[in-house]
Enzyme design. Structure first.
Site, short mmCIF file in Angstrom:
data_model
loop_
_atom_site.label_atom_id
_atom_site.label_comp_id
_atom_site.label_asym_id
_atom_site.label_seq_id
_atom_site.Cartn_x
_atom_site.Cartn_y
_atom_site.Cartn_z
N MET A 30 44.11 37.30 11.49
CA MET A 30 44.35 38.03 10.51
C MET A 30 44.63 39.34 10.54
SD MET A 30 42.55 36.83 7.04
CE MET A 30 41.33 37.42 7.04
N ALA A 32 45.26 42.46 13.34
CA ALA A 32 44.31 44.09 13.59
C ALA A 32 43.57 43.27 14.45
CB ALA A 32 43.31 43.91 12.34
N LEU A 33 43.69 42.88 15.79
CA LEU A 33 43.33 41.93 16.83
C LEU A 33 42.38 42.90 17.71
CD1 LEU A 33 46.45 40.30 18.19
CD2 LEU A 33 44.21 39.85 16.48
N HIS A 37 39.32 38.71 19.00
CA HIS A 37 40.18 38.26 19.56
C HIS A 37 40.93 38.08 20.74
CE1 HIS A 37 40.57 40.11 15.46
NE2 HIS A 37 40.65 38.72 14.93
N GLN A 61 42.57 33.67 0.65
CA GLN A 61 40.75 33.77 1.14
C GLN A 61 40.36 34.95 0.78
OE1 GLN A 61 41.87 33.19 5.20
NE2 GLN A 61 40.05 34.45 5.28
N GLN A 153 32.16 29.92 8.53
CA GLN A 153 32.94 29.81 8.96
C GLN A 153 33.42 28.46 9.48
OE1 GLN A 153 36.71 32.16 8.25
NE2 GLN A 153 37.16 31.81 10.93
N SER A 185 34.65 43.44 14.55
CA SER A 185 35.48 43.03 13.66
C SER A 185 36.60 43.92 13.21
CB SER A 185 34.33 42.71 11.88
OG SER A 185 35.17 43.97 10.93
O1 PAF Z 1 38.52 34.10 10.65
C1 PAF Z 1 39.86 34.46 10.16
O2 PAF Z 1 40.28 35.43 11.02
C2 PAF Z 1 40.41 34.18 8.71
O3 PAF Z 1 39.56 33.52 7.94
C3 PAF Z 1 41.46 32.47 9.44
C4 PAF Z 1 40.76 31.39 10.27
C5 PAF Z 1 42.12 32.78 10.27
C6 PAF Z 1 42.04 32.25 8.21
O4 PAF Z 1 42.60 33.42 7.62
#
Ligand code: PAF
Length: 278
Positions: A30, A32-33, A37, A61, A153, A185
């Protein structure tokens, strides 16, 4: 790095890649790396020929509209980071590109939907499965990479893949922590310097539980972790659970594979973390 915003362009380029026999890895984000990531990307690069990363702040979500509103979206610096990290393609679609009007989605993922994170974020995993299914369907990756930090998740997505027979291999990549132990995060940008220090009790509790795992009962370990976290008045514990790694039901006498999971609010920022115990 190619930056793509429409499904049409994505399909055209992926068709060329697949025709050339390339394997495709997907790193959904999503944005904001951070280094967490980038570590997924590094693992993906050693696994598949082409790495596609996605940046999409998925509205379905978020159970709290304020959280969606304030979610960081530093797209320019994200593109820079992905380019530096050697990502081949970024797919960064608009909400309109990903969702039609009046779309519905309901997948029965069992108890994983309502325990731990599911209890505190009702509807969250329906939104996650909805968007991840769409991304899998569009990119058709051979392998997809997710962080261990969002442990539940990963189980939910694994369940979806199994239920819907999605032909993709899932890889869980280790948590990346800063020098103090705080799990990386995107939400950490909301923490003040003081809150960052206060947040350290979360990883400290997990580390201590890991250290004491062989010597104490599950109940004793939970009491220990809870008391460490509760000593920090500005950290509000939501749950600390020691659970079976596959079902996330509380670990019992017969549990073999075990994980400790925690969620807490530091000021207004909600953080989650976990550690594998056995
Ligand atoms: O983990 C995340 O950043 C999000 O939940 C994902 C898997 C990209 C789905 O929007």
């Amino acid at each position: 790095m190619k930056v793509i915003t429409t499904n049409n362009d994505l399909q055209r380029i992926l068709f060329q890649m697949r025709s050339a026999g390339k394997t495709i890895g997907l790193v959904p984000t999503m944005g904001a790396l951070h280094n967490g990531h980038l570590s997924l990307l590094a693992i993906a690069k050693t696994t598949t020929d082409i790495v596609v990363s996605t940046i999409f702040v998925n509205p379905t979500q978020f159970n709290d509209p304020a959280d969606l509103e304030k979610y960081p979206r530093p797209i320019e610096s994200d593109i820079e980071k992905l380019t530096q990290a050697g990502c081949d393609m970024l797919f960064a679609p608009s909400v309109k590109e990903m969702y039609g009007s009046n779309e519905t989605w309901r997948l029965d993922i069992g108890r994983l939907e309502t325990i731990l994170e599911g209890k505190f974020r009702p509807g969250h995993y329906q939104g996650v499965t909805q968007i991840v299914y769409k991304l899998f369907d569009m990119v058709k990756p051979d392998t997809a990479f997710f962080g261990q930090k969002d442990y539940q998740q990963f189980l939910v997505i694994s369940k979806m893949v199994q239920l819907l027979h999605v032909p993709v291999k899932l890889i869980m990549c280790p948590i990346i922590r800063d020098s103090g132990g705080l799990a990386m995060s995107s939400r950490n940008v909301h923490l003040t310097e003081n809150e960052k220090k206060q947040a350290l009790v979360i990883s400290q509790a997990l580390m201590l539980v890991k250290q004491q795992f062989a010597f104490q009962t599950v109940d004793q370990l939970k009491t220990l972790a809870t008391s460490i976290i509760n000593k920090e008045p500005d950290v509000t514990l939501e749950y600390f659970e020691i659970a079976d790694r596959e079902t996330l039901e509380p670990a019992g006498r017969d549990s073999v594979k075990i994980v400790a999971l925690v969620a807490a609010k530091v000021g207004h920022t909600r953080l989650i973390d976990n550690i594998i115990l056995a």
